[in-house]
Design a protein around this motif. Structure first.
Motif, PDB file in Angstrom:
ATOM      1  N   LEU A  39       0.831  -1.208   0.000  1.00 38.02           N
ATOM      2  CA  LEU A  39       0.000   0.000   0.000  1.00 38.02           C
ATOM      3  C   LEU A  39       0.865   1.258   0.000  1.00 38.02           C
ATOM      4  N   THR A  40       1.964   1.197   0.718  1.00 33.95           N
ATOM      5  CA  THR A  40       2.763   2.400   0.903  1.00 33.95           C
ATOM      6  C   THR A  40       3.719   2.640  -0.256  1.00 33.95           C
ATOM      7  N   ASN A  41       4.340   1.568  -0.727  1.00 37.82           N
ATOM      8  CA  ASN A  41       5.453   1.763  -1.670  1.00 37.82           C
ATOM      9  C   ASN A  41       5.219   1.215  -3.074  1.00 37.82           C
ATOM     10  N   THR A  43       2.561   0.332  -6.599  1.00 40.14           N
ATOM     11  CA  THR A  43       1.285   0.508  -7.290  1.00 40.14           C
ATOM     12  C   THR A  43       0.645  -0.875  -7.426  1.00 40.14           C
ATOM     13  N   TYR A 117      -6.515  -4.436  -3.070  1.00 36.08           N
ATOM     14  CA  TYR A 117      -5.751  -3.277  -3.530  1.00 36.08           C
ATOM     15  C   TYR A 117      -5.424  -3.425  -5.016  1.00 36.08           C
ATOM     16  N   ASP A 155      -9.125   3.441   5.253  1.00 34.07           N
ATOM     17  CA  ASP A 155      -7.867   4.186   5.324  1.00 34.07           C
ATOM     18  C   ASP A 155      -6.723   3.354   5.909  1.00 34.07           C
ATOM     19  N   PHE A 157      -3.318   1.697   6.697  1.00 30.49           N
ATOM     20  CA  PHE A 157      -1.948   2.231   6.668  1.00 30.49           C
ATOM     21  C   PHE A 157      -1.923   3.693   6.216  1.00 30.49           C
ATOM     22  N   THR A 159      -3.489   5.111   3.879  1.00 36.14           N
ATOM     23  CA  THR A 159      -3.303   5.262   2.433  1.00 36.14           C
ATOM     24  C   THR A 159      -4.586   5.470   1.649  1.00 36.14           C
ATOM     25  N   ASN A 160      -5.705   5.750   2.307  1.00 36.67           N
ATOM     26  CA  ASN A 160      -6.968   5.906   1.581  1.00 36.67           C
ATOM     27  C   ASN A 160      -7.566   4.583   1.124  1.00 36.67           C
ATOM     28  N   PHE A 161      -6.805   3.518   1.227  1.00 38.64           N
ATOM     29  CA  PHE A 161      -7.335   2.230   0.768  1.00 38.64           C
ATOM     30  C   PHE A 161      -8.213   1.632   1.857  1.00 38.64           C
TER      31      PHE A 161
ATOM     32  N   SER B   6       0.347   3.604   9.825  1.00 37.89           N
ATOM     33  CA  SER B   6       1.282   3.653   8.705  1.00 37.89           C
ATOM     34  C   SER B   6       2.207   2.451   8.777  1.00 37.89           C
TER      35      SER B   6
END
Lengths: 489, 132, 588
Positions: A39-41, A43, A117, A155, A157, A159-161, B6
Motif C-alpha cells: 500500500l505504501t510503496n 502501485t 488493492y 484508510d 496504513f 493510504t486511503n485504501f 502507517s
C-alpha cells in the motif's frame, strides 16, 4: 546449516508456531508487512507484476496463473468489485485449508486485502464451510483484531485504501467449491455452476467483477511480496513454482499435512516423508486430486509432482489430497468409492453428471458384485468418456477420472472381477467365500453361535459348514474361531 | 492498543512486540521459563489436545514450574496427535507426539524437570521460510 | 455491431458478435437438436441453463464438447456438429436421460406432443445401453395442475417461467444429484404454495411431468345424466387455437366448427363467454367511470389506477404477493364467473330448472380457471356457478372421443341469449383486448358521443408493458397494459411507490394474454404461434357487426329484464366479488 529437508513450509509457515488468536504473534513474524509495503510503496500494477513473475498458480486445483487472474479482474471497469476466498474445502481427505485458517487466519486476511488493492475491490468475502466451526471462530477473532488495529477497514496504513472482510457460510456442498456455484450460493441461490464464460472476473458476485482464490493460494501471497518473485520462482519446476501442501492419507505410516516444493517425486513424498507403507505392505497406488483426480501406480512414483506432469499421467493436482493404497486395496472398489461421492455431490443441473455418474456407480457396483461382463467394461469406458466430455462444470468433467485411470492402470483387476469372478485384493465381499477347513475344525459350535444369519451348520464335535448363499461375509466366525479353521477364498 | 496508521507504525509495533516477547521469554527468569505450544486445530482437539492443555496448565501450576503454555494451529503430524512442542530455556524446540496425560506427566517430570529426553519425539522434517 | 466469421460443418458463417453457435448453425440450415433450450422472442422467456447437454458440438481446439446453446461464436471458430464424437456424446446423453424416465409413453398425456419423445425419434434411439435406478417423487394433484415429477428431465423451463417470467417463485430445483427435481419448497403440494395456477409451467414443460387436471369425464357424466341440463361457454382465445389440435395452421379461426362439435358432443346449449365479456365491460367500464368521476371531483381516497380483474391467475397473484393492494383491482368478476352467475339465475329461471340441475361447463385456454371455478365465493349452497372448467386441449380430446372429423365439420352459430357477443368481447382473448373493449364503451358512456374509430391500434401489440393516452373528449386517460406476471409486478411496484400515472391498467397473467394460456395447444417454443392467434382474434373482432359491448342487444335486454343498472344492487350481488389476503396462508 540445517540438513536438507524434503519439506519447505511457505503456506504453512506460521501453522503450529503462532497462537492463531493473537494478531501480535502474526505481526512479530512479519505479518501485515507485505500489505503495508504494497500500500505504501507499490502501485497495484507493481504488485500484480510480482505475483505474475513469481509464477504462482491457483492452489484450489485448476492451476490458473494467479497474477493473470488478478490482472483480468483489475482490467474490468466497475463501481464495485469483490475479492472472494474459497474456503469450501470438500475433497475427501483434504484439510489443508482448514489447517491454514485454524493456524494462521491473518495471512488470508492480509492476502485478500492485497488482492483488493490490486483488483480495485473494497469488499472481501470468505466462503467457508459451516462444518468448520473452529476455523470460523478463529477467522472472526482475526477479523475483529485486524479491524481494531486498523489493518482492515477504512484508510488502511493511512493510504486511503479501504477493505473489509465478511464471512459467508457454505452448507457443505462439494460443488460449491466450483467458483460460479460458490458465487450463486453466496447470492442466496441454489449452489449450481453456470457455463463459463462469463468468468467471475467479468461478472461474478452480484454481477460484479469478482476475484476468487483458494485459501492456500492466498497464504502464499504475503511471503512472495516479502521475499520477492525471484525467490519464489527459484523453488519448484519450470511451470509450477513454489510449494504445494498435501494431505497425506491412507496406508502410509506418517499421515499428515506436508508442504513440499513442486518437483518433489511421489516416491519422496510417500516413502521419505510419509515413512513408507504401513505394516510393511506393498505400495499399490496413490490417488491425487481427490474424487477429481486419478490413480497413479508404481510406474509413476518417480515423476516429479507439478500441475502438468500429473495431468499428463492421467491425474491432477486438485486441492492436494493424496491417498495412498496398498496391496489390500481393490481398485474397482476405490473407483466406486469416489463415484459414490460424486453421485452424492453432483448438483443435478446437467444430465451427464446427474444421471451419468449414477450409472457409472451402478456399473462399478455390478462389477464388484461379480455380475459384470466384458461388454460392461467397454460401456463403462464410453460412458466415463462422455461424462467427462459433456459435463457442465469441473465436477462432472473430472468425476470419471478415478474410473478411467484405474481402467488404464489396473485393467487386470477389472478383468479379474468380470472374467474370473474374483477380487484379487479380496476386498469385494460378494466375490469372496468364508470356508471352514474341516480338518482344523473341532466342532466347538462357537462360529455357528456368533453367526448373525445362521449360515453355519454342523453337529457338536463335527466339522461345520458355511452356507455361502446365506453368508453375509461379516467375518464374525473367523474372528471367533480359536483354531484358525476358517479362511477366506 | 493504538491503531496502525502507517507502515512505520507497524514496524515499530513489531519491534516492541519482539522485545516484549524476548523479555517475557528470557527477561524475568532467563533460566527457568519453559515454553509449551499445544497443537489445537480441529484434528488435535478431536484427539484430546484440549485435555492435555488443561492438564499441563494444572500440573505445571501445581509443581510451581514457570511456563508459558499457548495454543497453536496444526503442526501437520496427524498420525501422532495430540502433539505438543516444548522449548526449554536455551534449547531447541522438541515436538512430542501421541501425548496423553500419562505422557504429559512424563514430559513434565522427566524432560522439563530434569532435561532428560523421553520417548515420543517427532523429528522435525521441514524448514519454514521464516527461519531461513 | 462487430461481426465474427466462423465455420460450422464446413460452411462459412458470418454472425454478429454474441450470437450463439446454435443460432449461427440454424441460420445456415444446420439444425442442432436441443432439449432444455427454449426461447420465446419478444416475451422475455429464455431458458438455456446448458443443462441437458444434447446440443453439444465439437469446437476445434477445445478440450471438451461445447453446449451450442450457451457458446458464443468466436472469430475463426471451427465447429463440427456431427462428428462421431459429438453424435456419440449426444446419443449417450439422451440414453442417460431416457434411462431415468418412466416408459409410459403409450398412456402419457403428453404422448405425441412430447419434446423428449420426438427427440428420441429424431436421434433414432433404439436401445438404452445404460439402465439403472429411476428417480421417484411425490405426486401432486391440485384442482388445476398435476405434477408427475418422475417424468421431469430437469430442463428447468418451468422454473424459468415461474421465476424469471412470472416472478411467482413457486418452483425451483430442490435436492441434489440424481434426486434433484423441480418442485415447490419442501416438496409442498401446489395447493399449499403461492402458486397462481397460471399454467405457464405446463405450457413449456417438454414432457408429461406437468399437465392439466383432466375433467373431460366429469363433463361426459353430466351430459349423459338425464336429470341434468348441460350448457357450455367457450372463451374467446379457444377458437383461435383449437384448430391446431387437428392439424390446422395456428391462427385458423374455428368458431363455427367448434360450435357444431359442441352440439354434437351433446351440450344442451352452446353459449359464448364473449357474451359475459360484454357484461364484464358494462360493469368494469361503469366502475372505472365511477372512480374517475369521484377522482375528478377531488375525492382523494378513490383508488386509481383501476386494475382489471378478469384473469384468475392475476387475481391469485395479487392476493398472494400484493394483498395490501387488493382494493385496487376492479371488483367485477371474470367473464367465466359472470356467465356462471347469470346462467344459474337468469337463464335457469328462463329454462325453469333448478340451479343444481343446470350444469355449467366452461372451455378455457386456462388452468387457473379450473381453480377459479372451485373458489368458494363463486357458489351458492354448495353448487358452483361454473361446475366444470376444461381446457382447449381437453375439448380437443372430447371432440376426438366423439369420433368427429373436426376439419370437415360445418359452421354453426351460438345459441341465444348468451351466445351473442360484440367484437369487444372477442378481443378479451389477447393482451390489450380487455382495455380496448373497456375504452370503446367507457368513451361513449362518458362523452355521450359516438367513437369515430373503434380500433385502438395504440393498445395492441406484444411488448410486455405498453401504455397509451386516450383522449376522452378533452379528458386524457392514461392506460397501462401488462402481460406476464413479472411485468405486472413492475407496474404494481410503481403504484406502490406512488409513481404510477395510469388511470386504468389491464393485466393478463400469461404472456400474450389468454391466447398464450396454460390450457392452449402447446407452442413448443414457437412464438409466431401466439402471434398468429392474436391476429385471428382481431380478425374475428373486425368481422363482427357489433363492435361495442353496450350495443349488444342481449346485454341491453339482460339489464332491462333482470339486472337493472350496471353496478346496481343486483349487479353487485351477482357480478362483483371481493378479494382475500392469502399471504398468511403459505404454510411451511
Amino acid at each position: 546449516m540445517v540438513k536438507y529437508k524434503k519439506q519447505i513450509r511457505i503456506a504453512l509457515r506460521n501453522c503450529g508456531f503462532i497462537n492463531p488468536e493473537n494478531v501480535d504473534e502474526y505481526i512479530v513474524r512479519e505479518g501485515y508487512a507485505a500489505l503495508g509495503n504494497a500500500l505504501t510503496n507499490m502501485t497495484p500494477e507493481e504488485v500484480i507484476d510480482v505475483i505474475k513473475n513469481s509464477g504462482l498458480r491457483g492452489r484450489g486445483g485448476g492451476g490458473f496463473p494467479t497474477g493473470l487472474k488478478w490482472e483480468l479482474t483489475r482490467k474490468v471497469d466497475a463501481d464495485q468489485k469483490y475479492v472472494v476466498c474459497n474456503a469450501d474445502e470438500g475433497d475427501p481427505g483434504a484439510f489443508m485449508d482448514r489447517s491454514i485458517l485454524e493456524g494462521d487466519p491473518h495471512t488470508v486476511l492480509e492476502a485478500m486485502a492485497i488482492n483488493g488493492y490490486c483488483t480495485g475491490a473494497s469488499k472481501g468475502l470468505i466462503y467457508i464451510r459451516a462444518e468448520y466451526p473452529l476455523a470460523i471462530k478463529r477467522l472472526k477473532i482475526a477479523i475483529d483484531q485486524a479491524r481494531e488495529y486498523g489493518l482492515l477497514g477504512e484508510d488502511i496504513f493511512g493510504t486511503n485504501f479501504s477493505f473489509d472482510v465478511e464471512l459467508r457460510y457454505g452448507a457443505g456442498a462439494f460443488v460449491c467449491g466450483e467458483e460460479t456455484a460458490l458465487i450463486h450460493s453466496m447470492e442466496g441461490l441454489r449452489g449450481e455452476p453456470t457455463v463459463k464464460p462469463p468468468f467471475p472476473s467479468e461478472s461474478g458476485y452480484k454481477g460484479m467483477p469478482t476475484n476468487v482464490n483458494n485459501v492456500e493460494t492466498y497464504a502464499n501471497i504475503p511471503v512472495i511480496l516479502l521475499k520477492g518473485a525471484d525467490w519464489f520462482s527459484s523453488i519448484g519446476t519450470e511451470k509450477s513454482k513454489g510449494t504445494k501442501v498435501f494431505a497425506l492419507a491412507g496406508k502410509v505410516n506418517n499421515v499428515g499435512l506436508i508442504e513440499v516444493p513442486m518437483g518433489t517425486t511421489l516416491r519422496e513424498v510417500i516413502f521419505d516423508i510419509g515413512g513408507g507403507i504401513k505394516d510393511g505392505k506393498k505400495f499399490k497406488a496413490v490417488q491425487t486430486g481427490g474424487p477429481s483426480g486419478g490413480c497413479l501406480t508404481e510406474n509413476h512414483l518417480d515423476i516429479s509432482i507439478d500441475y502438468d506432469n500429473l495431468i499428463a499421467s492421467g491425474s491432477m493436482m486438485g486441492s492436494g489430497g493424496m491417498i495412498v493404497m496398498d496391496e489390500d486395496d481393490c481398485m474397482v472398489s476405490m473407483a466406486k468409492f469416489y463415484l459414490d461421492f460424486t453421485v452424492e455431490e453432483s448438483c443435478g443441473k446437467c444430465s451427464p453428471c446427474r444421471i451419468g455418474n449414477k450409472r457409472l456407480y451402478e456399473m462399478l457396483d455390478t462389477i464388484t458384485q461379480g455380475k459384470g461382463t466384458l461388454e460392461d467394461l467397454s460401456k463403462l469406458r464410453n460412458l466415463a468418456n462422455v461424462v467427462k466430455d459433456t459435463s457442465l462444470c469441473g465436477l462432472g468433467q473430472t468425476s470419471p477420472n478415478p474410473v478411467l485411470s484405474t481402467m488404464d492402470n489396473f485393467l487386470d483387476e477389472y478383468m479379474a472381477h468380470v472374467k474370473d469372478g474374483k477380487c484379487p485384493s479380496g476386498q469385494c465381499k460378494a466375490l469372496m467365500s468364508y470356508i471352514i477347513n474341516a480338518d482344523a475344525c473341532v466342532g466347538c459350535t462357537l462360529c455357528a453361535r456368533v453367526c448373525p444369519v445362521d449360515a453355519i451348520s454342523g453337529e457338536k464335535k463335527m466339522a461345520h459348514l458355511i452356507d455361502d448363499d446365506a453368508c453375509i461375509k461379516c467375518g464374525a466366525c473367523m474372528d471367533k474361531c480359536k483354531f484358525g479353521a476358517i479362511f477366506i477364498q | 492498543m493504538a491503531k496502525v496508521k502507517s507502515l512505520s507504525d507497524l514496524n515499530k509495533m513489531r519491534e516492541e512486540l519482539q522485545s516484549k516477547m524476548n523479555l517475557r521469554e528470557k527477561g524475568e527468569h532467563p533460566d527457568s521459563i519453559v515454553q509449551i505450544k499445544v497443537s489445537m486445530a480441529t484434528c488435535g482437539i478431536a484427539s484430546g489436545a484440549k485435555e492435555i492443555m488443561d492438564y499441563m496448565i494444572n500440573e505445571l501450576d501445581n509443581r510451581a514450574i514457570d511456563a508459558v503454555i499457548t495454543q497453536t494451529g496444526c503442526m501437520g503430524y496427524c498420525y501422532a496427535e495430540p502433539t505438543i512442542e516444548v522449548t526449554l530455556p536455551d534449547n531447541k524446540p522438541i515436538v512430542f507426539g501421541y501425548v496423553d496425560t500419562k505422557k504429559a506427566q512424563e514430559i513434565i517430570e522427566v524432560y522439563i524437570q530434569t532435561g532428560k529426553l523421553v520417548d515420543g519425539i517427532i523429528p522435525v522434517n521441514y524448514e519454514t521460510v521464516n527461519n531461513e | 455491431m462487430d461481426l465474427v466469421k466462423l465455420t460450422i460443418d464446413n460452411t462459412p458463417v458470418v454472425v454478429e458478435q454474441g450470437t450463439t453457435v446454435l443460432e449461427a448453425a440454424r441460420s445456415v440450415g444446420v439444425d442442432i437438436p436441443t432439449l432444455c433450450y427454449m426461447k420465446l422472442d419478444d416475451l422475455e422467456f429464455e431458458n438455456k441453463p446448458g443443462g441437458c447437454r444434447v446440443c453439444v458440438v465439437e469446437v476445434e481446439g477445445r478440450r471438451n464438447l461445447a453446449p451450442s446453446c450457451k457458446t458464443a461464436c468466436d472469430e475463426g471458430m471451427v465447429v463440427n456438429t456431427h462428428s462421431v464424437r459429438a453424435i456419440n456424446a449426444r446419443r449417450t446423453v439422451m440414453e442417460l436421460i431416457l434411462s431415468d424416465h418412466p416408459f409410459e409413453c403409450l398412456v402419457c398425456a403428453k404422448s405425441g406432443k412430447c419434446d423428449l419423445q420426438s427427440l428420441a425419434q429424431d436421434l433414432g434411439i433404439r436401445e438404452i445401453h445404460y439402465q439403472g435406478e429411476k428417480s421417484h417423487y411425490k405426486g401432486d394433484e391440485s384442482p388445476a395442475i398435476i405434477r408427475e415429477m418422475d417424468k421431469c428431465i430437469m430442463c428447468r423451463r418451468c422454473e424459468t417461467a415461474c421465476n424469471d417470467v412470472q416472478t411467482v417463485g413457486t418452483l425451483s430445483a430442490i435436492y441434489r444429484g440424481f434426486e434433484s427435481v423441480v418442485a415447490p419448497a419442501f416438496e409442498m403440494d401446489l395447493d399449499h404454495t403461492n402458486c397462481t395456477f397460471c399454467g405457464q409451467c405446463v405450457a413449456v414443460c417438454p414432457t408429461g411431468a406437468l399437465i392439466e387436471r383432466d375433467y373431460t369425464w366429469q363433463v361426459m357424466d353430466a351430459i349423459v345424466n338425464p336429470k341434468k341440463r348441460v350448457i357450455v361457454q367457450t372463451a374467446p382465445a379457444v377458437r383461435a387455437a383449437l384448430g391446431e389440435e387437428f392439424g390446422l395452421e395456428p391462427g385458423t379461426l374455428v368458431t363455427g366448427k367448434m360450435v357444431t362439435a359442441l352440439r354434437k358432443i351433446g351440450f344442451d346449449h352452446v353459449f359464448d363467454t364473449d357474451f359475459a365479456a360484454d357484461l364484464t365491460i358494462m360493469e368494469e367500464g361503469t366502475e372505472l367511470l365511477g372512480r374517475l368521476n369521484k377522482f375528478l371531483e377531488g375525492d382523494k381516497d378513490v383508488k386509481l389506477p383501476m386494475l382489471t380483474s378478469c384473469c384468475p391467475a392475476w387475481v391469485n397473484f395479487f392476493e398472494h404477493h400484493f394483498p395490501e393492494m387488493k382494493d385496487i383491482p376492479s371488483t367485477a368478476k371474470s367473464p367465466q364467473q359472470m356467465f356462471g352467475a347469470i346462467a344459474k339465475t337468469y337463464f335457469a329461471n328462463q329454462l325453469k330448472v333448478k340451479r343444481e340441475d343446470l350444469v355449467v361447463v366452461s372451455v378455457m385456454p386456462c388452468l387457473a380457471k379450473k381453480y377459479e371455478a372451485s373458489r368458494e365465493e363463486f357458489s351458492a349452497n354448495g353448487d358452483a356457478d361454473v361446475n366444470i372448467s376444461i381446457t382447449t386441449r381437453e375439448l380437443a380430446q372430447m371432440i376426438k372421443n366423439a369420433n368427429l372429423k373436426f376439419t370437415d365439420l360445418p359452421n354453426d352459430d351460438f345459441d341465444r341469449p348468451m351466445g351473442e357477443s360484440s367484437g369487444a368481447g372477442v378481443i378479451f382473448g389477447t393482451t390489450g383486448g380487455v382495455i380496448e373493449a373497456a375504452v370503446r364503451t367507457a368513451y361513449e358512456l362518458h362523452t355521450d358521443k359516438e367513437l369515430a374509430r373503434v380500433d385502438f391500434k395504440e393498445l395492441r401489440g406484444f411488448e410486455g408493458i405498453r401504455s397509451a393516452t386516450i383522449d376522452f373528449d378533452g379528458l386524457p386517460i392514461n392506460i397501462g397494459i401488462a402481460h406476464g406476471l413479472g411485468n405486472a409486478r413492475t407496474l404494481l411496484n410503481d403504484i406502490k411507490e406512488g409513481k404510477s400515472e395510469f388511470h386504468a391498467i389491464e393485466i393478463m397473467a400469461c404472456p400474450g394474454g389468454c391466447i398464450g394460456g396454460g390450457g392452449q395447444p402447446y407452442h413448443h417454443g414457437d412464438v409466431t404461434v401466439l402471434k398468429r392467434r392474436q391476429k385471428a382474434i382481431y380478425q374475428e373482432d373486425a368481422g363482427k357487426s357489433i363492435r361495442k359491448s353496450h350495443e349488444n342487444p342481449y346485454i341491453q335486454k339482460l339489464y332491462t329484464e333482470f339486472l337493472g343498472e350496471p353496478c346496481g344492487e343486483k349487479s353487485h350481488e351477482l357480478l362483483h366479488t371481493h378479494y382475500f389476503d392469502k399471504k398468511k396462508k403459505i404454510e411451511i
